[in-house]
Design a protein around this motif. Structure first.
Motif, PDB file in Angstrom:
ATOM      1  N   THR B 136       0.860  -1.270  -0.030  1.00  0.00           N
ATOM      2  CA  THR B 136       0.077   0.024   0.055  1.00  0.00           C
ATOM      3  C   THR B 136       0.835   1.251   0.125  1.00  0.00           C
ATOM      4  O   THR B 136       0.728   2.050  -0.774  1.00  0.00           O
ATOM      5  CB  THR B 136      -0.996   0.192   1.280  1.00  0.00           C
ATOM      6  OG1 THR B 136      -1.381  -1.374   1.547  1.00  0.00           O
ATOM      7  CG2 THR B 136      -2.270   1.091   0.875  1.00  0.00           C
ATOM      8  N   HIS B 137       1.767   1.192   0.833  1.00  0.00           N
ATOM      9  CA  HIS B 137       2.860   2.196   0.976  1.00  0.00           C
ATOM     10  C   HIS B 137       3.102   2.719  -0.493  1.00  0.00           C
ATOM     11  O   HIS B 137       3.054   3.642  -1.019  1.00  0.00           O
ATOM     12  CB  HIS B 137       4.111   1.571   1.596  1.00  0.00           C
ATOM     13  CG  HIS B 137       4.511   2.431   2.851  1.00  0.00           C
ATOM     14  ND1 HIS B 137       3.844   2.401   4.075  1.00  0.00           N
ATOM     15  CD2 HIS B 137       5.624   3.523   2.718  1.00  0.00           C
ATOM     16  CE1 HIS B 137       4.465   3.154   4.855  1.00  0.00           C
ATOM     17  NE2 HIS B 137       5.528   3.980   4.226  1.00  0.00           N
ATOM     18  N   ASN B 138       3.869   1.760  -1.428  1.00  0.00           N
ATOM     19  CA  ASN B 138       4.407   1.966  -2.401  1.00  0.00           C
ATOM     20  C   ASN B 138       3.399   2.613  -3.408  1.00  0.00           C
ATOM     21  O   ASN B 138       3.599   3.652  -3.987  1.00  0.00           O
ATOM     22  CB  ASN B 138       5.240   0.962  -2.982  1.00  0.00           C
ATOM     23  CG  ASN B 138       6.109   0.522  -2.171  1.00  0.00           C
ATOM     24  OD1 ASN B 138       6.830   1.259  -1.234  1.00  0.00           O
ATOM     25  ND2 ASN B 138       6.277  -1.092  -2.261  1.00  0.00           N
ATOM     26  N   ILE B 139       2.194   1.897  -3.710  1.00  0.00           N
ATOM     27  CA  ILE B 139       1.227   2.158  -4.367  1.00  0.00           C
ATOM     28  C   ILE B 139       0.724   3.636  -4.393  1.00  0.00           C
ATOM     29  O   ILE B 139       0.844   4.478  -5.100  1.00  0.00           O
ATOM     30  CB  ILE B 139      -0.195   1.380  -4.203  1.00  0.00           C
ATOM     31  CG1 ILE B 139       0.256  -0.064  -4.422  1.00  0.00           C
ATOM     32  CG2 ILE B 139      -1.043   1.901  -5.173  1.00  0.00           C
ATOM     33  CD1 ILE B 139      -0.961  -0.963  -4.623  1.00  0.00           C
ATOM     34  N   MET B 140       0.368   4.077  -3.087  1.00  0.00           N
ATOM     35  CA  MET B 140       0.028   5.278  -2.992  1.00  0.00           C
ATOM     36  C   MET B 140       0.992   6.226  -3.130  1.00  0.00           C
ATOM     37  O   MET B 140       0.843   7.360  -3.835  1.00  0.00           O
ATOM     38  CB  MET B 140      -0.440   5.591  -1.460  1.00  0.00           C
ATOM     39  CG  MET B 140      -1.379   6.395  -0.916  1.00  0.00           C
ATOM     40  SD  MET B 140      -2.915   6.446  -1.914  1.00  0.00           S
ATOM     41  CE  MET B 140      -3.690   7.783  -1.679  1.00  0.00           C
ATOM     42  N   GLY B 141       2.205   6.141  -2.821  1.00  0.00           N
ATOM     43  CA  GLY B 141       3.302   7.129  -3.214  1.00  0.00           C
ATOM     44  C   GLY B 141       3.477   7.328  -4.541  1.00  0.00           C
ATOM     45  O   GLY B 141       3.548   8.344  -5.045  1.00  0.00           O
ATOM     46  N   GLU B 142       3.665   6.004  -5.470  1.00  0.00           N
ATOM     47  CA  GLU B 142       3.496   6.156  -6.766  1.00  0.00           C
ATOM     48  C   GLU B 142       2.604   6.835  -7.255  1.00  0.00           C
ATOM     49  O   GLU B 142       2.675   7.800  -8.350  1.00  0.00           O
ATOM     50  CB  GLU B 142       3.575   4.892  -7.461  1.00  0.00           C
ATOM     51  CG  GLU B 142       5.027   3.858  -7.312  1.00  0.00           C
ATOM     52  CD  GLU B 142       4.751   2.627  -7.769  1.00  0.00           C
ATOM     53  OE1 GLU B 142       4.641   2.245  -8.960  1.00  0.00           O
ATOM     54  OE2 GLU B 142       4.897   1.529  -7.172  1.00  0.00           O
ATOM     55  N   ILE B 143       1.265   6.847  -6.956  1.00  0.00           N
ATOM     56  CA  ILE B 143       0.115   7.308  -7.405  1.00  0.00           C
ATOM     57  C   ILE B 143       0.318   9.050  -7.665  1.00  0.00           C
ATOM     58  O   ILE B 143       0.122   9.755  -8.071  1.00  0.00           O
ATOM     59  CB  ILE B 143      -1.123   6.915  -6.921  1.00  0.00           C
ATOM     60  CG1 ILE B 143      -1.465   5.295  -7.613  1.00  0.00           C
ATOM     61  CG2 ILE B 143      -2.247   7.797  -7.145  1.00  0.00           C
ATOM     62  CD1 ILE B 143      -2.536   4.667  -6.756  1.00  0.00           C
TER      63      ILE B 143
END
Lengths: 219, 219
Positions: B136-143
């Motif tokens: 989730t961490h990465n996903i949100m950051g990427e978005i």
DNA sequence: CCAAGTACTGACATTGTTGTCAATATAATT
DNA sequence: AATTATATTGACAACAATGTCAGTACTTGG
């Protein structure tokens, strides 16, 4: 042959002090404990024995007050629903005669996401248990009506045309969705992007402002 | 002593056709069934025997492939996470070079609320199982990063100042919250106020438009 | 065609949870 | 103080769910 000597239980009964509450008190206590566990540990944390242990009673006591586990769940639903409606209506109704609607929506937002209410209701919805309950029906309807009324007043005062009711409905829906969403993924999301408590507050304010702009600027 | 004659099982073994899949196929089948049950019946519908019955195998087969129930749940989490990321990234990345960001946000919205993904993830979050997972961490950051980039480009093209990154973050958060909320309470809410499928579509468009206005009009 | 590896099954063991019941303690009433 | 009502409990019953195991059937590689 060896049928007898099976009824003998415990010869030594030292007898203990026993706390005896009124039925109402006991029910409230149990519901509180159940709600807490549900909010903290999720759906699978709702075990009679655990709840009983939390408040220092035996689990049959719960069965005595609620008939069955299912009965406890039903009671939980009912209380959550009335609590929600009360909070919502006071948030919308009392005192704030002059505040604008996004402020009210903010209150609704908080009423939903504060405490474990939204989490609780979410679980109920996820398990498909709140389907037959018509309370949500009325709540949502009341809220939209109240909001639409305020918007109409506001529009008249500022000389603008009365906004479409569906627009109001959508504002309410977005708020409800967002509030429920925040109750579930809010904390995770916030810490995923490095937002602290104050950041969450800023987010809510930002959201209120967004609604405000829309409120004022709609065609 | 009656210790013997306990090993005798079934004398008549008619022998039957047995479907034998590759391990990978079997795992996929099981995960699909589990996901379906979870989405339909909620957290309490995740029982090995039920899943097994759904696809016509015996429940030890599941244990054979996933070690334990917990193992199955973990695999479910993992798959849901990768599926989510893939959908999100393709929704954001591929082809739509000219579309504005609220359109992209719409895709994210649908990626989250379509299928049972959001419901599944919601359950995982409610049970507190997705805490350690850093995806989730990465996903949100990427978005957020991707969005911010687009906004910066857009701002430069139209000659406006680059918007604050926190503003972008809040747009993404609102979208995520709303999408999750809709996945859970959406249907209930919609039918509570008499919205049909088309109405829900209108709501999503309305939301996209709201974000669009904000996108353009931010200070 | 034989052998090895393994997906799969039936029966059983184990554990945990809801629900039942008779007995007990405590508050209210007479 | 005695009686009544009921909140509460410990022990047990019944059942459901996960997990274990030895054995079976299918596939593959020689």
């Amino acid at each position: 042959m060896s049928t007898a000597a099976k009824t003998a239980v415990n010869p030594a009964k030292p007898a203990g002090k026993r706390i005896r509450r009124t039925a109402e008190e006991a029910r409230r206590l149990i519901l509180d404990a159940a709600e807490k566990r549900l909010a903290q540990q999720g759906p699978e944390g709702l075990r009679l024995q655990d709840i009983a242990r939390d408040i220092g009673i035996s689990h049959p006591a719960i069965l005595h007050h609620f008939e069955s586990r299912e009965g406890l769940v039903r009671a939980l639903i009912a209380r959550a629903n009335t609590q929600l409606r009360d909070t919502m209506l006071t948030a919308l109704g009392g005192g704030h005669t002059n505040a604008d609607a996004s402020d009210h929506i903010g209150h609704v937002f908080e009423a939903l996401s504060d405490r474990g209410t939204a989490r609780l209701l979410s679980w109920l919805l996820l398990t498909g248990r709140a389907t037959e309950n018509s309370t949500t029906h009325n709540i949502m309807g009341e809220i939209v009506d109240a909001l639409q009324l305020r918007r109409a007043e506001y529009a008249q005062k500022t000389g603008k045309p009365t906004p479409d009711k569906e627009d109001t409905l959508f504002m309410a829906m977005l708020t409800a969705n967002a509030a429920f969403g925040e109750a579930i993924v809010g904390r995770q999301l916030a810490e995923a992007v490095g937002l602290d408590q104050d950041g969450i507050k800023r987010f809510r304010n930002w959201f209120a402002k967004l609604l405000n702009e829309h409120w004022d600027g709609v065609k």
